[in-house]
Motif scaffolding. Structure first.
Motif, mmCIF file in Angstrom:
data_model
loop_
_atom_site.group_PDB
_atom_site.id
_atom_site.type_symbol
_atom_site.label_atom_id
_atom_site.label_comp_id
_atom_site.label_asym_id
_atom_site.label_seq_id
_atom_site.Cartn_x
_atom_site.Cartn_y
_atom_site.Cartn_z
ATOM 1 N N THR A 170 0.841 -1.196 0.000
ATOM 2 C CA THR A 170 0.000 0.000 0.000
ATOM 3 C C THR A 170 0.876 1.246 0.000
ATOM 4 N N SER A 193 -5.778 1.096 2.540
ATOM 5 C CA SER A 193 -6.111 0.286 1.373
ATOM 6 C C SER A 193 -7.356 -0.541 1.669
ATOM 7 N N HIS A 194 -8.292 -0.545 0.724
ATOM 8 C CA HIS A 194 -9.512 -1.327 0.897
ATOM 9 C C HIS A 194 -9.326 -2.784 0.482
ATOM 10 N N LEU A 195 -8.151 -3.137 -0.038
ATOM 11 C CA LEU A 195 -7.896 -4.523 -0.433
ATOM 12 C C LEU A 195 -7.664 -5.356 0.822
#
Length: 244
Positions: A170, A193-195
Protein backbone atom coordinates in the motif's frame (compact mmCIF):
# COMPACT_ATOMS: atom_id res chain seq x y z
CA UNK A 1 -25.11 9.84 5.11
CA UNK A 2 -23.99 8.95 8.63
CA UNK A 3 -23.93 11.35 11.58
CA UNK A 4 -22.11 10.16 14.71
CA UNK A 5 -22.67 11.26 18.30
CA UNK A 6 -21.42 10.02 21.63
CA UNK A 7 -23.72 9.31 24.56
CA UNK A 8 -21.60 8.41 27.56
CA UNK A 9 -19.53 5.40 26.50
CA UNK A 10 -21.84 4.44 23.61
CA UNK A 11 -21.60 5.63 19.98
CA UNK A 12 -24.82 6.63 18.24
CA UNK A 13 -24.91 6.61 14.44
CA UNK A 14 -27.81 8.17 12.57
CA UNK A 15 -28.23 6.80 9.06
CA UNK A 16 -30.02 8.98 6.51
CA UNK A 17 -30.82 8.08 2.90
CA UNK A 18 -31.39 4.87 0.97
CA UNK A 19 -29.80 1.52 1.80
CA UNK A 20 -29.17 -0.33 -1.45
CA UNK A 21 -26.31 -1.94 -3.34
CA UNK A 22 -24.60 1.42 -3.88
CA UNK A 23 -24.59 2.39 -0.18
CA UNK A 24 -24.36 -1.05 1.49
CA UNK A 25 -20.59 -1.16 1.82
CA UNK A 26 -20.25 2.43 2.99
CA UNK A 27 -22.79 1.94 5.77
CA UNK A 28 -21.27 -1.38 6.83
CA UNK A 29 -17.77 0.06 7.00
CA UNK A 30 -18.94 3.13 8.94
CA UNK A 31 -20.54 0.88 11.58
CA UNK A 32 -17.39 -1.24 11.76
CA UNK A 33 -15.17 1.83 12.12
CA UNK A 34 -17.31 3.07 15.01
CA UNK A 35 -16.97 -0.33 16.71
CA UNK A 36 -13.18 -0.33 16.30
CA UNK A 37 -13.06 2.79 18.49
CA UNK A 38 -14.36 0.45 21.22
CA UNK A 39 -17.36 2.16 22.76
CA UNK A 40 -19.54 0.06 25.05
CA UNK A 41 -21.93 -0.35 22.13
CA UNK A 42 -22.68 1.03 18.67
CA UNK A 43 -26.30 2.14 18.34
CA UNK A 44 -27.55 2.78 14.80
CA UNK A 45 -30.69 4.92 14.41
CA UNK A 46 -32.35 3.79 11.15
CA UNK A 47 -35.51 5.90 11.45
CA UNK A 48 -34.50 8.01 8.43
CA UNK A 49 -33.12 5.13 6.40
CA UNK A 50 -35.15 3.87 3.44
CA UNK A 51 -34.65 0.15 2.74
CA UNK A 52 -36.37 -0.90 -0.52
CA UNK A 53 -35.18 -4.51 -0.29
CA UNK A 54 -35.63 -6.37 2.99
CA UNK A 55 -32.45 -8.36 2.41
CA UNK A 56 -30.39 -5.16 2.66
CA UNK A 57 -30.90 -5.19 6.44
CA UNK A 58 -28.21 -7.89 6.47
CA UNK A 59 -25.66 -5.06 6.30
CA UNK A 60 -25.83 -4.94 10.09
CA UNK A 61 -25.29 -8.68 10.46
CA UNK A 62 -22.23 -8.32 8.23
CA UNK A 63 -20.87 -5.48 10.36
CA UNK A 64 -21.41 -7.48 13.55
CA UNK A 65 -19.67 -10.51 12.05
CA UNK A 66 -16.58 -8.43 11.27
CA UNK A 67 -16.22 -7.24 14.88
CA UNK A 68 -17.41 -10.43 16.58
CA UNK A 69 -13.96 -11.62 17.71
CA UNK A 70 -12.25 -8.26 18.06
CA UNK A 71 -13.15 -5.84 19.46
CA UNK A 72 -16.46 -7.67 20.20
CA UNK A 73 -18.52 -4.48 20.50
CA UNK A 74 -22.30 -5.06 20.36
CA UNK A 75 -24.34 -3.34 17.65
CA UNK A 76 -27.95 -2.32 18.28
CA UNK A 77 -30.56 -0.79 15.99
CA UNK A 78 -33.24 1.81 16.70
CA UNK A 79 -36.45 2.02 14.67
CA UNK A 80 -39.76 3.53 15.73
CA UNK A 81 -41.43 1.84 12.73
CA UNK A 82 -42.95 -1.47 13.81
CA UNK A 83 -42.92 -2.67 10.18
CA UNK A 84 -39.18 -2.11 9.98
CA UNK A 85 -38.65 -3.91 13.27
CA UNK A 86 -40.68 -6.86 11.98
CA UNK A 87 -38.71 -6.91 8.71
CA UNK A 88 -35.42 -6.88 10.62
CA UNK A 89 -36.61 -9.80 12.73
CA UNK A 90 -38.04 -11.76 9.79
CA UNK A 91 -34.77 -11.70 7.85
CA UNK A 92 -32.85 -12.99 10.88
CA UNK A 93 -30.84 -9.84 11.61
CA UNK A 94 -32.32 -9.35 15.08
CA UNK A 95 -30.76 -12.62 16.27
CA UNK A 96 -27.36 -10.93 16.08
CA UNK A 97 -28.24 -7.22 16.13
CA UNK A 98 -31.10 -6.38 18.53
CA UNK A 99 -33.58 -3.73 17.43
CA UNK A 100 -35.29 -1.31 19.83
CA UNK A 101 -38.14 1.19 19.35
CA UNK A 102 -36.27 4.14 20.88
CA UNK A 103 -32.72 5.29 21.43
CA UNK A 104 -33.38 5.43 25.17
CA UNK A 105 -34.36 1.75 25.17
CA UNK A 106 -31.21 0.85 23.23
CA UNK A 107 -29.05 2.80 25.68
CA UNK A 108 -30.60 0.92 28.60
CA UNK A 109 -29.89 -2.38 26.84
CA UNK A 110 -26.33 -1.28 26.04
CA UNK A 111 -25.70 -0.53 29.71
CA UNK A 112 -26.20 -4.23 30.46
CA UNK A 113 -23.30 -5.35 28.29
CA UNK A 114 -20.30 -6.26 30.40
CA UNK A 115 -17.02 -4.89 29.13
CA UNK A 116 -13.77 -6.33 30.38
CA UNK A 117 -11.12 -3.84 31.34
CA UNK A 118 -8.93 -3.06 28.34
CA UNK A 119 -5.65 -1.21 28.10
CA UNK A 120 -4.86 0.30 24.73
CA UNK A 121 -1.95 1.94 22.97
CA UNK A 122 -2.15 3.60 19.56
CA UNK A 123 0.50 5.35 17.50
CA UNK A 124 0.79 6.61 13.93
CA UNK A 125 3.94 5.44 12.18
CA UNK A 126 5.90 6.79 9.20
CA UNK A 127 5.55 5.23 5.77
CA UNK A 128 9.06 3.79 5.84
CA UNK A 129 10.89 0.81 7.31
CA UNK A 130 11.87 2.85 10.35
CA UNK A 131 8.29 2.23 11.51
CA UNK A 132 9.13 -1.42 12.21
CA UNK A 133 11.71 -0.51 14.86
CA UNK A 134 9.43 2.15 16.31
CA UNK A 135 6.55 -0.32 16.54
CA UNK A 136 8.69 -2.95 18.28
CA UNK A 137 9.91 -0.35 20.79
CA UNK A 138 6.36 0.80 21.54
CA UNK A 139 5.15 -2.79 21.98
CA UNK A 140 7.95 -3.47 24.44
CA UNK A 141 7.11 -0.32 26.38
CA UNK A 142 3.35 -0.98 26.50
CA UNK A 143 3.48 -4.69 27.31
CA UNK A 144 6.10 -4.14 30.01
CA UNK A 145 3.86 -1.52 31.62
CA UNK A 146 0.93 -3.97 31.40
CA UNK A 147 2.95 -6.87 32.90
CA UNK A 148 2.70 -8.83 29.64
CA UNK A 149 6.43 -9.13 29.00
CA UNK A 150 6.19 -12.78 27.94
CA UNK A 151 4.11 -11.82 24.91
CA UNK A 152 6.52 -9.14 23.65
CA UNK A 153 8.35 -11.45 21.19
CA UNK A 154 5.21 -12.81 19.51
CA UNK A 155 3.45 -9.42 19.48
CA UNK A 156 6.53 -7.79 17.94
CA UNK A 157 6.77 -10.49 15.28
CA UNK A 158 3.10 -10.10 14.34
CA UNK A 159 3.41 -6.31 14.18
CA UNK A 160 6.49 -6.61 11.96
CA UNK A 161 4.61 -8.81 9.47
CA UNK A 162 1.61 -6.48 9.37
CA UNK A 163 3.71 -3.34 8.93
CA UNK A 164 5.90 -4.93 6.25
CA UNK A 165 2.73 -5.81 4.32
CA UNK A 166 1.46 -2.24 4.58
CA UNK A 167 4.76 -0.85 3.33
CA UNK A 168 5.02 -3.38 0.50
CA UNK A 169 1.44 -3.46 -0.75
CA UNK A 170 0.00 0.00 0.00
CA UNK A 171 0.93 3.68 -0.07
CA UNK A 172 -0.25 4.10 3.52
CA UNK A 173 1.44 5.17 6.70
CA UNK A 174 0.62 2.34 9.15
CA UNK A 175 -1.16 2.95 12.43
CA UNK A 176 -0.33 0.52 15.25
CA UNK A 177 -2.92 -0.42 17.87
CA UNK A 178 -2.06 -2.76 20.75
CA UNK A 179 -4.51 -3.89 23.42
CA UNK A 180 -4.41 -6.00 26.54
CA UNK A 181 -7.59 -7.63 27.89
CA UNK A 182 -7.25 -10.17 30.67
CA UNK A 183 -4.71 -12.77 29.45
CA UNK A 184 -4.69 -11.75 25.78
CA UNK A 185 -2.99 -9.15 23.64
CA UNK A 186 -4.34 -7.89 20.32
CA UNK A 187 -1.99 -6.40 17.74
CA UNK A 188 -3.66 -4.41 14.97
CA UNK A 189 -2.38 -2.27 12.12
CA UNK A 190 -4.56 0.16 10.19
CA UNK A 191 -3.94 1.26 6.62
CA UNK A 192 -5.75 3.14 3.88
CA UNK A 193 -6.11 0.29 1.37
CA UNK A 194 -9.51 -1.33 0.90
CA UNK A 195 -7.90 -4.52 -0.43
CA UNK A 196 -8.34 -7.13 2.33
CA UNK A 197 -5.32 -8.92 3.72
CA UNK A 198 -5.19 -12.52 2.53
CA UNK A 199 -2.80 -15.43 2.83
CA UNK A 200 -1.54 -16.34 -0.65
CA UNK A 201 0.79 -19.16 -1.60
CA UNK A 202 3.92 -18.13 -3.48
CA UNK A 203 3.80 -20.56 -6.40
CA UNK A 204 6.89 -19.04 -7.95
CA UNK A 205 9.19 -19.98 -5.08
CA UNK A 206 7.69 -23.23 -3.85
CA UNK A 207 7.77 -24.31 -0.23
CA UNK A 208 11.05 -22.53 0.52
CA UNK A 209 9.31 -19.16 0.93
CA UNK A 210 6.71 -18.77 3.67
CA UNK A 211 4.43 -15.74 3.61
CA UNK A 212 4.25 -13.42 6.59
CA UNK A 213 0.55 -14.06 7.14
CA UNK A 214 1.22 -17.82 7.18
CA UNK A 215 3.59 -17.17 10.07
CA UNK A 216 0.99 -15.00 11.81
CA UNK A 217 -1.66 -17.72 11.48
CA UNK A 218 0.63 -20.12 13.34
CA UNK A 219 1.63 -17.64 16.03
CA UNK A 220 -1.82 -16.42 17.12
CA UNK A 221 -5.22 -17.67 18.25
CA UNK A 222 -7.00 -15.84 15.48
CA UNK A 223 -6.31 -13.12 12.95
CA UNK A 224 -8.50 -11.17 10.59
CA UNK A 225 -8.82 -8.30 8.14
CA UNK A 226 -11.61 -5.88 9.00
CA UNK A 227 -12.80 -3.28 6.46
CA UNK A 228 -13.28 0.32 7.53
CA UNK A 229 -14.57 3.43 5.77
CA UNK A 230 -10.97 4.58 5.24
CA UNK A 231 -9.32 1.23 4.43
CA UNK A 232 -8.88 -1.78 6.69
CA UNK A 233 -7.51 -2.99 10.01
CA UNK A 234 -5.55 -6.24 10.15
CA UNK A 235 -5.44 -7.75 13.63
CA UNK A 236 -4.24 -10.78 15.54
CA UNK A 237 -5.24 -12.09 18.96
CA UNK A 238 -2.50 -13.80 20.97
CA UNK A 239 -2.58 -15.51 24.34
CA UNK A 240 -0.22 -17.26 26.75
CA UNK A 241 -0.15 -20.38 24.55
CA UNK A 242 1.43 -18.27 21.79
CA UNK A 243 4.57 -17.32 23.74
CA UNK A 244 7.85 -17.60 21.85
Amino acid sequence: MIATDRHGDASILRAVGVLDSSTYRGLRDSVIKAALDEPRAVIVDVNRLAVPSQSAWSVFTSARWHVNIWPDVPILLVSADIHHRRAIAQCGVARYVPVHPTCAAALVAAADFTRHSRRRGRTELPSSRVSIGLARAMIEEWLTAWSCERLIPVASTVATVFIENVLEHTDSAPVLVVENCEDTVTVAVEDCSHLPAAHHEDTGHGADVVSGLAIVSVLCRRWGSTPTSSGKTVWALVGSENEL
